[in-house]
Write an enzyme that holds these catalytic residues in place. Sequence first.
Site, PDB file in Angstrom:
ATOM      1  CD  GLU A  40       0.579   2.006   3.824  1.00  0.00           C
ATOM      2  OE1 GLU A  40       1.148   1.716   2.739  1.00  0.00           O
ATOM      3  OE2 GLU A  40      -0.658   2.201   3.916  1.00  0.00           O
ATOM      4  CD  GLU A  66      -4.726   0.619   1.786  1.00  0.00           C
ATOM      5  OE1 GLU A  66      -4.569   1.670   1.152  1.00  0.00           O
ATOM      6  OE2 GLU A  66      -4.310   0.460   2.947  1.00  0.00           O
ATOM      7  CG  HIS A  95       1.697   0.866  -2.380  1.00  0.00           C
ATOM      8  ND1 HIS A  95       2.787   0.835  -1.545  1.00  0.00           N
ATOM      9  CD2 HIS A  95       0.664   1.288  -1.611  1.00  0.00           C
ATOM     10  CE1 HIS A  95       2.436   1.221  -0.340  1.00  0.00           C
ATOM     11  NE2 HIS A  95       1.144   1.506  -0.346  1.00  0.00           N
ATOM     12  CE1 TYR A 116       3.105   5.459   4.214  1.00  0.00           C
ATOM     13  CE2 TYR A 116       2.911   4.146   2.227  1.00  0.00           C
ATOM     14  CZ  TYR A 116       2.344   4.978   3.153  1.00  0.00           C
ATOM     15  OH  TYR A 116       1.024   5.328   3.044  1.00  0.00           O
TER      16      TYR A 116
END
Length: 632
Positions: free
Chosen positions: A349, A302, A326, A414
Amino acid sequence: MNKTYRYLLGCCVAGSLMLTSCNNQNAKSDQTMSTTEENSGTLPRDVHSYSKPTEAVTKHLDLDIAVDFEQKIISGTATYQIENLAKTDEIILDARDLQIEKVFLGDERTETTFKLGEAKEPFGQPLSIAIKPETKSITIQYSTSPEAAALQWLNPQQTAGKQYPFLFTQSQAILARTWIPIQDSPGIRITYSAKVKVPKELLAVMSAENPQQKNATGEYKFFMRQPIPSYLMALSAGDLVFRPIGEKTGIYAEPATIDAAAYEFAEMDKMLVAAEKLYGRYRWDRYDLLVLPPSFPFGGMENPRLTFVTPTVLAKDRSLTSLIAHELAHSWSGNLVTNATWNDFWLNEGFTVYFEQRIMEELYGKEYADMLQVLGYQDLQHTLDDIGRDSEDTRLKLDLEGRDPDEGLTDIAYEKGNFFLKNIEAAVGRERFDAFLNKYFKTFAFQTTDTDRFLNFLKSELIRGDEQLEEKININGWVYSPGLPENHYKPSSSRFANVEQAYTSWSQGTPAAQLQTQDWSSHEWLHFIRLLPEQMPQQQMAALDKAFNFTNSGNSEILAAWFLHTIRNNYTAADQALDNFLTHVGRRKFLVPIYKALAATPAGKRKAAAIYAKARPNYHAVSTSTLDEMLK
Ligand code: BES
Ligand code: ZN
């Protein structure tokens, strides 16, 4: 070492670059936020960085570097604006495998002394620089090592176009220090400018305002006005072209890949609109993608304004684009509100997985998002089995002191993170939860947060003394206890119910070719492949393959899941495809389970060693450090 990665299952501080963004109204407010925020007091010390930001902290970086592909070295200067909060006589940065030549103080650049402390893998060395109480800036003259773990230097053969070399960085979690001397802690934010010299044939891009085409000199200037943590520092150089998608969105890729990428990611603009509708204004001006060569060790990274993405999601049917949702979601969870240390990685996450699925739901409906959730739940169960349900590493709040933060990179952060949030959503209702999240992102924008800070906010904004609700949310069970709380939210998917039906009828003897699979997306296929029994006779494998052509699938997720069966069942008809996959793809999430499956038998181990010897030069250090350990 048992690593279980997630698989399978103020503008213009320095004055040198007074760019257009200085006229932008947002610039001022974002910058103000960075300077008013103090990284002191309640937030914990980062055990993975040598820096002492409460004493002397960096605020802005001007990078001036040249990229040398022959020697595989980046060299130049890093000038920091600093704040000497404690009026101390040293500032400490992180450095790993860096050659530090000279260090200077102030605009006048008076040379000063520095000391590199003892090196400790994987943390590197403290670089302590002698400063004065009134020192406002430091300049470090340095160069990187050809082995710098953040950098992958690709020769032309390893690119899509086969003509030009390629370079990309991967800074998360603590690799920024291998290409820049830096206070390498997620709790410290800097703005930056950069001047980067690359070979004339290449375009350079960064996690910053980017050029959209090559120039004749190979020299590029960048400016990043929003303050970011060091793990979001990013650079890439290659034979790149740019293709706009929407007004604020676009794609960088090699010419050979740009058409496929533009088709695959055509919906990125819609994702941005959906994300803003959910959780507020996008704070980073533009959102572009950079499609990397296949050796990129992650699915996506990211990097602000410019997500780095693996080409293994170019499935030609837009079926794997939740990965873009995401990385885009990280523009809020992670990049805007950042985990203070890697022990709080779930805040980055877990929130992002939750947000990603909300974006997908906006675009493709609940039934689609439900499939993603069920797959995630399977991953979580698999990880819990693997690490052990009573392992401390299955708590959301981690304790990674003395360990590589990479070890916290499991599905716990996650998926357990996501299901904790799902559980809260179920307890308070979506409307209230959305309002809460909106406020959370607004309140902590451009700041750092840790588990306690989040939980305090949760208590004061949402729980508000409601004991029944507090019990339902069960903070202790989710955050501080291993495994999963007994009464947890369990996802289900109606589309997967069809898959399960088909699977049952197949296992009762219906030939594969007669199953009703016409409308299946790659998610349904993945679910089906995961349902298959561990042991299957050759003939059954062959029949499945004949009916569904798994071995020749163009979808990396399907291939990677199928190979686990072909390996276990010694289905040699897939050997060539497996070999090809492993020598081309460097994505760790695929490599680890496949090599692990191979290494389970002596013959497989020999096969793995032979393929690895050949493929290793194509893998990034992030992948080889895991695989070297596993295959030794
Ligand atoms: N930020 C991560 C990648 C990462 C985490 C790199 C920790 C280094 C250390 C990124 O957002 C990510 O989660 N990528 C996933 C894809 C996603 C769809 C779950 C990946 O690469 O598999
Ligand atoms: Zn992520």
